[in-house]
Design an enzyme around this catalytic site. Structure first.
Site, PDB file in Angstrom:
ATOM      1  N   LYS A 179       0.840  -1.190   0.000  1.00 35.90           N
ATOM      2  CA  LYS A 179       0.000   0.000   0.000  1.00 35.90           C
ATOM      3  C   LYS A 179       0.875   1.240   0.000  1.00 35.90           C
ATOM      4  O   LYS A 179       1.445   1.618   1.020  1.00 35.90           O
ATOM      5  CB  LYS A 179      -0.923   0.039   1.222  1.00 35.90           C
ATOM      6  CG  LYS A 179      -1.969   1.181   1.111  1.00 35.90           C
ATOM      7  CD  LYS A 179      -2.580   1.533   2.433  1.00 35.90           C
ATOM      8  CE  LYS A 179      -1.750   2.513   3.229  1.00 35.90           C
ATOM      9  NZ  LYS A 179      -1.642   3.868   2.595  1.00 35.90           N
ATOM     10  N   GLU A 253       9.061   0.712  11.496  1.00 36.22           N
ATOM     11  CA  GLU A 253      10.108   1.740  11.447  1.00 36.22           C
ATOM     12  C   GLU A 253       9.400   3.079  11.552  1.00 36.22           C
ATOM     13  O   GLU A 253       8.668   3.474  10.652  1.00 36.22           O
ATOM     14  CB  GLU A 253      10.910   1.614  10.139  1.00 36.22           C
ATOM     15  CG  GLU A 253      12.246   2.317  10.205  1.00 36.22           C
ATOM     16  CD  GLU A 253      12.130   3.814   9.999  1.00 36.22           C
ATOM     17  OE1 GLU A 253      12.168   4.553  11.014  1.00 36.22           O
ATOM     18  OE2 GLU A 253      11.993   4.230   8.853  1.00 36.22           O
ATOM     19  N   CYS A 289      13.665  10.163   8.255  1.00 33.21           N
ATOM     20  CA  CYS A 289      13.523   9.735   9.640  1.00 33.21           C
ATOM     21  C   CYS A 289      14.832   9.700  10.414  1.00 33.21           C
ATOM     22  O   CYS A 289      14.844   9.912  11.619  1.00 33.21           O
ATOM     23  CB  CYS A 289      12.859   8.361   9.689  1.00 33.21           C
ATOM     24  SG  CYS A 289      13.765   7.088   8.771  1.00 33.21           S
ATOM     25  N   GLU A 388       9.813  15.043  16.537  1.00 30.69           N
ATOM     26  CA  GLU A 388      10.245  14.965  15.143  1.00 30.69           C
ATOM     27  C   GLU A 388       9.503  16.013  14.319  1.00 30.69           C
ATOM     28  O   GLU A 388       8.280  15.989  14.214  1.00 30.69           O
ATOM     29  CB  GLU A 388       9.974  13.568  14.581  1.00 30.69           C
ATOM     30  CG  GLU A 388      10.530  13.366  13.194  1.00 30.69           C
ATOM     31  CD  GLU A 388      10.384  11.924  12.720  1.00 30.69           C
ATOM     32  OE1 GLU A 388      11.312  11.425  12.058  1.00 30.69           O
ATOM     33  OE2 GLU A 388       9.348  11.315  13.006  1.00 30.69           O
TER      34      GLU A 388
END
Length: 481
Positions: A179, A253, A289, A388
């Site tokens: 996806k 992750e 990331c 983040e």
């Protein structure tokens, strides 16, 4: 660009979707429409899982193929992706704002290397081991493919992160339903075209673009045996809850807020450190990331470090992602720009000192751009140092000595990555070993296909890449003889 797909790639065929709904991605550099793809719904997920299930379960199917035969298909797959490299790079940059110079290297080049690496592992990994039993007899330890995999990938590295899942799963003998993110679905159809041209058997790889509903259906689908997800911690926790309830293996992750520790002996000449430091802190417009966006600087050289980062940030050309000179492109969506701008405002309100950036670049009236931004006088407890941001924003935190630097680096909810910068690599490695993250680099940061990639704490569960990435798609059975 007006690229339109009307069919989904399911069961080795281009099939009509279950509805007329479409996803229409927009170029973040120009705010212009790029085209459309069908939006998958639950019925499409069901069809894709059924196709993957059939390809896995049928006698003589993909799971039963000899590893050598699977490896040959994977290598043809890599060759077909290479023939589409230019189109892949252009599509990725047009969808998520990645500078084309970066996209050519990472999105068009790295995935084929990963695919070939796992083709090689398929050939060499021992799937059966015989051990002498302590209680007599022998034990045959067998490794078999886990089954049907749901792979869910984000928009920031759509090709790379897709291949992090596709390559080891195929090498293990698994089948997949992938996806792609709704913000960047177009390039996934090039993956489908390459798979078809390479002769990947029907049902081994199926692709269904969609939003959260499609992802939720995939994660909880009774025909799925494993989930592999890259994305936000919030979504990862929700997926982990479902998989925990179902006792379904999952690899997550989930991002990071990594520290870049600049030691007191580091060479701060921009000609020596500049390119590697920019790559480790601002790659893909900060939408990465593993970036070291918390820069830890010794108090004795704090001003020098701040000045270096400020000058580097100011020197980076900002512009259209497809322009050859661009090093900082736009944020992928207007919502992402709003998020980044919100963090910049939060940093100022908490008392951080802005040394460069902080706004929208002049002369770019279209597109979702944010200036490369550097904050000084940041306490590690500030929101901008703990959360983040996922944009071109760096925070510089002062430390007293190496022990203090390690303490600050580890004072985070995340544990994905990091860097250490020094003129003494051995000293750098000694410091790096004390940082509690899944990956870390000395004087550079570049994930290598042979090394396990993944983090601790809020950065996720499990590993991708390396032999460990293959093991995540294998089950172990002990046969007592």
């Amino acid at each position: 660009m007006d690229l339109r797909y009307e069919h989904l790639y399911i069961g080795g065929k281009w099939v009509r979707p279950s509805s007329s709904r479409v996803i229409a991605p927009v170029n973040p550099s120009t705010e212009e429409a790029l085209g459309s793809v069908p939006e998958g719904l639950e019925a499409d997920v069901d069809a894709a899982v059924e196709a993957a299930r059939r390809a896995f379960d049928e006698p003589g199917g993909w799971a039963a193929w000899e590893p050598e035969r699977r490896a040959e298909v994977m290598e043809r797959f890599a060759e077909q992706l290479e023939t589409r490299a230019g189109r892949i790079a252009e599509l990725v940059s047009s969808q998520n704002g990645m500078p084309i110079s970066i996209s050519r290297q990472l999105e068009a080049g790295y995935p084929t290397a990963v695919l070939r690496y796992y083709a090689g592992l398929a050939r060499t990994t021992a799937l059966v081991e015989v051990r002498a039993g302590l209680l007599g007899g022998s034990i045959e330890v067998r490794r078999t493919p886990v089954g049907v995999v749901a792979g869910i990938v984000p928009w920031n590295y759509p090709q790379v992160l897709s291949m992090f899942k596709i390559a080891p799963a195929m090498a293990a003998g698994c089948t997949l339903v992938l996806k792609p993110a709704p913000e960047a679905p177009l390039d996934s159809f090039l993956i489908a075209e390459a798979a078809e041209a390479a002769g990947v058997p029907a049902g081994v790889l199926n692709i269904v673009p969609g939003g959260r509903e499609v992802g939720s259906r995939l994660v909880s689908h009774p025909g799925v045996d494993k989930v592999a997800f890259t994305g936000s911690p919030a979504a990862g926790r929700a997926i982990a809850e479902v998989c925990g309830r179902l006792l379904r293996p999952v690899t997550l992750e989930l991002g990071g807020k990594s520290a870049g520790i600049i030691l007191d002996d580091a060479r701060l000449d921009p000609a020596q450190i500049g390119q590697d430091l920019v790559a480790a802190t601002l790659t893909n417009n900060g939408q990465t990331c593993f970036l070291s966006t918390r820069i830890l600087a010794p108090r004795s050289r704090y001003t020098e470090v701040v000045d270096l980062l400020t000058d580097l940030a100011r020197s980076l050309p900002v512009g259209d992602a497809l322009a050859e000179s661009t090093l900082i492109g736009p944020m992928a969506t207007p919502q992402q720009r709003e998020r980044v701008e919100g963090y910049i405002a939060k940093g100022l309100s908490e008392g951080a000192r802005l040394t460069t950036g902080g706004g929208r670049p002049a002369g770019l009236d279209k597109g979702w751009f944010v200036e490369p931004t550097v904050f000084a006088d940041v306490d590690n407890g500030f929101t901008v140092a703990q959360e983040e941001i996922f944009g071109p924003v760096l925070c510089v935190v002062a430390y007293d000595d190496v022990d203090d630097a390690v303490r600050i680096a580890n004072d985070s909810d995340y544990g994905l990555a990091g860097t250490v910068w020094t003129s003494d690599p051995e000293r750098g490695k000694a410091v790096a070993r004390r940082v509690g993250t899944g990956t870390i680099g000395v004087n550079r940061y570049l994930p290598d296909p042979v090394a396990p990639f993944g983090g601790a704490k809020a950065s996720g569960l499990g590993k991708e890449l390396g032999p460990e990435g293959l093991e995540a798609y294998l089950r172990v059975q002990s046969l007592y003889c």
